[in-house]
Design a protein around this motif. Structure first.
Motif, PDB file in Angstrom:
ATOM      1  N   ALA A  54       0.841  -1.209   0.000  1.00 45.99           N
ATOM      2  CA  ALA A  54       0.000   0.000   0.000  1.00 45.99           C
ATOM      3  C   ALA A  54       0.870   1.252   0.000  1.00 45.99           C
ATOM      4  CB  ALA A  54      -0.906  -0.016   1.222  1.00 45.99           C
ATOM      5  N   LYS A  55       0.286   2.352  -0.468  1.00 46.61           N
ATOM      6  CA  LYS A  55       1.035   3.615  -0.528  1.00 46.61           C
ATOM      7  C   LYS A  55       0.258   4.745   0.134  1.00 46.61           C
ATOM      8  CE  LYS A  55       3.578   2.420  -4.680  1.00 46.61           C
ATOM      9  NZ  LYS A  55       3.578   2.455  -6.129  1.00 46.61           N
ATOM     10  N   ILE A  56       1.022   5.700   0.649  1.00 49.20           N
ATOM     11  CA  ILE A  56       0.437   6.938   1.171  1.00 49.20           C
ATOM     12  C   ILE A  56       1.121   8.080   0.435  1.00 49.20           C
ATOM     13  CG2 ILE A  56       0.163   8.423   3.205  1.00 49.20           C
ATOM     14  CD1 ILE A  56       0.170   5.846   4.922  1.00 49.20           C
ATOM     15  N   ASN A  57       0.311   8.903  -0.207  1.00 49.62           N
ATOM     16  CA  ASN A  57       0.865   9.994  -1.036  1.00 49.62           C
ATOM     17  C   ASN A  57       1.865   9.459  -2.059  1.00 49.62           C
ATOM     18  OD1 ASN A  57      -0.361  12.462  -0.405  1.00 49.62           O
ATOM     19  ND2 ASN A  57       0.703  12.499   1.574  1.00 49.62           N
ATOM     20  N   GLY A  58       1.675   8.247  -2.519  1.00 47.09           N
ATOM     21  CA  GLY A  58       2.567   7.652  -3.527  1.00 47.09           C
ATOM     22  C   GLY A  58       3.806   6.993  -2.957  1.00 47.09           C
ATOM     23  N   PHE A  59       4.017   7.076  -1.640  1.00 43.28           N
ATOM     24  CA  PHE A  59       5.186   6.440  -1.001  1.00 43.28           C
ATOM     25  C   PHE A  59       4.760   5.146  -0.294  1.00 43.28           C
ATOM     26  CE2 PHE A  59       6.215  10.972  -1.062  1.00 43.28           C
ATOM     27  CZ  PHE A  59       7.452  10.943  -1.703  1.00 43.28           C
ATOM     28  N   PRO A  60       5.660   4.149  -0.262  1.00 45.46           N
ATOM     29  CA  PRO A  60       5.323   2.934   0.479  1.00 45.46           C
ATOM     30  C   PRO A  60       4.939   3.277   1.918  1.00 45.46           C
ATOM     31  CG  PRO A  60       7.352   2.614  -0.775  1.00 45.46           C
ATOM     32  CD  PRO A  60       6.993   4.066  -0.900  1.00 45.46           C
ATOM     33  N   VAL A  61       3.906   2.617   2.400  1.00 45.92           N
ATOM     34  CA  VAL A  61       3.401   2.889   3.752  1.00 45.92           C
ATOM     35  C   VAL A  61       4.523   2.816   4.785  1.00 45.92           C
ATOM     36  CG1 VAL A  61       1.998   1.836   5.592  1.00 45.92           C
ATOM     37  CG2 VAL A  61       1.001   2.240   3.346  1.00 45.92           C
ATOM     38  N   LYS A  62       5.418   1.830   4.633  1.00 46.66           N
ATOM     39  CA  LYS A  62       6.468   1.644   5.640  1.00 46.66           C
ATOM     40  C   LYS A  62       7.456   2.809   5.685  1.00 46.66           C
ATOM     41  CE  LYS A  62       7.420  -2.856   6.931  1.00 46.66           C
ATOM     42  NZ  LYS A  62       8.032  -4.177   6.763  1.00 46.66           N
ATOM     43  N   GLU A  63       7.495   3.599   4.603  1.00 49.83           N
ATOM     44  CA  GLU A  63       8.348   4.798   4.633  1.00 49.83           C
ATOM     45  C   GLU A  63       7.652   5.959   5.325  1.00 49.83           C
ATOM     46  OE1 GLU A  63       9.853   5.889   0.777  1.00 49.83           O
ATOM     47  OE2 GLU A  63      10.601   3.849   0.422  1.00 49.83           O
ATOM     48  N   VAL A  64       6.330   5.903   5.377  1.00 48.30           N
ATOM     49  CA  VAL A  64       5.564   6.994   5.997  1.00 48.30           C
ATOM     50  C   VAL A  64       5.237   6.648   7.457  1.00 48.30           C
ATOM     51  CG1 VAL A  64       3.464   8.401   5.802  1.00 48.30           C
ATOM     52  CG2 VAL A  64       4.584   7.536   3.725  1.00 48.30           C
ATOM     53  N   ILE A  65       4.829   5.412   7.679  1.00 43.54           N
ATOM     54  CA  ILE A  65       4.557   4.958   9.048  1.00 43.54           C
ATOM     55  C   ILE A  65       5.687   4.008   9.429  1.00 43.54           C
ATOM     56  CG2 ILE A  65       2.928   3.709  10.539  1.00 43.54           C
ATOM     57  CD1 ILE A  65       0.702   4.523   8.517  1.00 43.54           C
ATOM     58  N   ARG A  66       6.601   4.478  10.246  1.00 44.04           N
ATOM     59  CA  ARG A  66       7.813   3.691  10.518  1.00 44.04           C
ATOM     60  C   ARG A  66       7.656   2.774  11.738  1.00 44.04           C
ATOM     61  NH1 ARG A  66      12.246   5.143   7.544  1.00 44.04           N
ATOM     62  NH2 ARG A  66      11.815   6.789   6.047  1.00 44.04           N
ATOM     63  N   ASP A  67       6.432   2.604  12.158  1.00 42.61           N
ATOM     64  CA  ASP A  67       6.142   1.801  13.344  1.00 42.61           C
ATOM     65  C   ASP A  67       5.680   0.399  12.895  1.00 42.61           C
ATOM     66  OD1 ASP A  67       5.162   0.757  15.673  1.00 42.61           O
ATOM     67  OD2 ASP A  67       4.042   2.543  16.267  1.00 42.61           O
ATOM     68  N   THR A  68       6.668  -0.488  12.670  1.00 44.03           N
ATOM     69  CA  THR A  68       6.352  -1.825  12.146  1.00 44.03           C
ATOM     70  C   THR A  68       5.477  -2.625  13.111  1.00 44.03           C
ATOM     71  OG1 THR A  68       8.451  -1.815  10.997  1.00 44.03           O
ATOM     72  CG2 THR A  68       7.384  -3.939  11.183  1.00 44.03           C
ATOM     73  N   LYS A  69       5.746  -2.457  14.410  1.00 45.62           N
ATOM     74  CA  LYS A  69       4.942  -3.176  15.407  1.00 45.62           C
ATOM     75  C   LYS A  69       3.461  -2.791  15.266  1.00 45.62           C
ATOM     76  CE  LYS A  69       4.948  -3.802  20.476  1.00 45.62           C
ATOM     77  NZ  LYS A  69       4.052  -4.897  20.514  1.00 45.62           N
ATOM     78  N   TRP A  70       3.220  -1.486  15.110  1.00 42.30           N
ATOM     79  CA  TRP A  70       1.830  -1.028  14.953  1.00 42.30           C
ATOM     80  C   TRP A  70       1.212  -1.626  13.683  1.00 42.30           C
ATOM     81  CZ3 TRP A  70      -0.940   1.596  11.198  1.00 42.30           C
ATOM     82  CH2 TRP A  70      -2.227   2.012  11.578  1.00 42.30           C
ATOM     83  N   LEU A  71       1.986  -1.615  12.604  1.00 35.80           N
ATOM     84  CA  LEU A  71       1.462  -2.130  11.335  1.00 35.80           C
ATOM     85  C   LEU A  71       1.139  -3.623  11.444  1.00 35.80           C
ATOM     86  CD1 LEU A  71       3.815  -0.310   8.797  1.00 35.80           C
ATOM     87  CD2 LEU A  71       1.346  -0.003   8.980  1.00 35.80           C
ATOM     88  N   GLU A  72       2.074  -4.371  12.006  1.00 36.84           N
ATOM     89  CA  GLU A  72       1.895  -5.827  12.032  1.00 36.84           C
ATOM     90  C   GLU A  72       0.830  -6.259  13.042  1.00 36.84           C
ATOM     91  OE1 GLU A  72       5.603  -7.887  12.496  1.00 36.84           O
ATOM     92  OE2 GLU A  72       6.326  -7.256  10.527  1.00 36.84           O
ATOM     93  N   GLU A  73       0.752  -5.540  14.150  1.00 37.40           N
ATOM     94  CA  GLU A  73      -0.159  -6.001  15.196  1.00 37.40           C
ATOM     95  C   GLU A  73      -1.442  -5.169  15.255  1.00 37.40           C
ATOM     96  OE1 GLU A  73       2.248  -6.375  18.720  1.00 37.40           O
ATOM     97  OE2 GLU A  73       3.672  -7.669  17.647  1.00 37.40           O
TER      98      GLU A  73
END
Ligand code: NAD
Length: 438
Positions: free
Chosen positions: A289-308
């Protein structure tokens, strides 16, 4: 245990039809083959115009003297026919038939009015709505038809209601299958799969017999992936590619959560895939997924939040909503059905995609064939789609996808008697139906 509310039987069926062409509201009993007027249809000038259909356009309407003289065409509506209506309707497309099951239910109560208003197929697309209910909901269905009448939608040219899918799906170009049996207290999930499997097997057979060969089917009733599989297996003359299970609500929910976390408006979130089953094993894909055309992981750097947190929030959103609201999501589900159809009838924006549950045969991701699985798709707007090839699948994503795949394979074994694939064996993993959407 009641097996299903609906027992298909063409001999006992009643079709009620309101036709804006004829300015009449009448019942057609297939038993008696007679019609009788219930009451005059108080309608605008659309009540006394006829549209003759060409290959792709509705021709300019003409006032016919016959209709004008009809007793049910009365008062101001007969006299104030505005010739401008000819111009307004002359550029309309050919009427399309849209069949909706579960039409007296909560989701349909939102969806039907969007369809009739032109929000789904566009302001130049007249439609006929054919509404399928269960025996128990036939009175409510009449109420729905009355509300549609009273809304004076110019694009809504016909409304018919009935309880026989062989009649209601006649010539359907879109079939929106919402009606399903809810899970009762103490009911095993295997029982629910079987009860709804019976409904969707019958509806698949009916589509196969009477619908347009190019009908597009969107299964909403749960468990929607496996219901869609049963439906397509019972409709061998219709391409399996034409069947969808609705996972768009999950996609919309995932976009909303990412937008919230990133502090952006949700239209900035794109390329959102929901992989798998419409259950709590679904996988909202933050890797692609992208936010403003950037990979989400570059915009939201909280992997724990994303995964859980993110993943669980999306998976369990339906349950939280029912706790607050006291009933399952109906309006947002209807909106997501609109989104799902629009994604198929309008070209997908360059570089983007959408999620829908589709048949896995020939998929490029290594997902088992022969199940209905939500995957990323693109459309050129002709109602068809293609699977997106350039997605990244890392170990995390693959292991999550595998869990949903295993679940759907187990569901498939459990309904083998409904798909014509032998004897059913139910070895379902834990109960992962979305809470509140049972
Ligand atoms: N896929 C999704 O994202 C999603 C989201 C929300 C709800 N759902 C599912 O959608 C379904 C409908 O939800 P709802 O809130 O509108 O339910 P509802 O109970 O308000 O309405 C269902 C209607 O279907 C009718 N019905 C039952 N069996 C039928 C049959 N064989 N033929 C025709 N009509 C029949 C019922 O009489 C009822 O009027 C449920 O299965 C629900 O779990 C799916």
């Amino acid at each position: 245990m009641a097996v299903a509310e609906f027992t298909p039987s063409s001999s006992s069926s009643i079709i009620k039809k309101t036709s804006l062409y004829s300015s009449q509201l009448f019942y057609v009993s297939t038993h008696q083959k007679r019609r009788f007027s219930l009451r005059p249809l108080q309608k605008t000038h659309y009540a006394n115009i006829c549209c003759s259909v060409t290959s792709n356009e509705v021709q300019a309407p003409v006032v016919t003297n016959d209709l004008k003289k009809k007793p049910e065409c009365f008062g101001v509506f007969c006299l104030t026919y505005d010739l401008k209506a000819e111009e307004e309707t002359s550029c309309w497309k050919k009427l399309i038939n849209v069949s909706v099951s579960g039409a007296a239910g909560m989701i349909a109560n939102h969806l039907l009015f969007k369809l009739a208003a032109g929000e789904v197929f566009g302001p130049d697309q007249p439609i006929a709505l054919k509404l399928l209910g269960s025996e128990r909901s036939i009175q409510a269905l009449e109420g729905v038809a009355m509300e549609l009448e009273d809304s004076l939608y110019p694009l809504l040219r016909e409304v018919s209601i009935g309880i026989d899918p062989y009649e209601v799906f006649q010539d359907a170009e879109w079939a929106l299958l919402i009606g399903a049996k809810p899970r009762g207290p103490g009911m095993e999930r295997a029982d629910l799969l079987d009860i709804n499997g019976q409904i969707f097997a019958e509806q698949g057979k009916a589509l196969n017999a009477v619908a347009s060969r190019n009908v597009k089917v969107i299964v909403v009733g749960n468990p929607c992936n496996t219901n869609a599989l049963i439906c397509l297996k019972n409709a061998p003359d219709i391409s399996a590619k034409n069947f969808h299970a609705l996972t768009r609500l999950d996609e919309n929910r995932a976009k909303c959560q990412l937008a919230l976390k990133a502090g952006v408006f949700y239209d900035k979130v794109s390329n959102m895939t929901i992989w798998g089953n419409h259950s709590t094993t679904q996988v909202p894909d933050f890797l692609n997924a992208k936010i403003n055309g950037f990979p989400v992981k570059e915009v939201i750097r909280d992997t724990k939040w994303l995964e859980e947190e993110f993943t669980e929030k999306v998976q369990k959103r339906g349950g939280v909503l029912i706790q607050k609201w006291g009933r399952s999501s109906a309006a947002s589900t209807a909106v997501s059905v609109v989104d799902a159809i629009r994604s198929l009838v309008t070209p997908t924006p360059e570089g983007d995609w959408f999620s829908t549950g589709v048949y896995t045969d020939g998929n490029p991701y290594g997902i088992a064939e022969g199940i209905v699985f939500s995957m990323p798709c693109r459309s050129n707007g002709d109602g068809d789609y293609e699977l997106v090839k350039d997605v990244i699948i890392d170990d995390y994503l693959r292991s999550r996808i595998k869990k949903s795949e295993d679940e759907l394979l187990a569901e498939k074994r459990c309904v083998a008697h409904r798909t014509g694939e032998g004897i059913a064996v139910c070895d379902l993993p834990g109960d992962t139906m979305l809470p509140g959407e049972m």
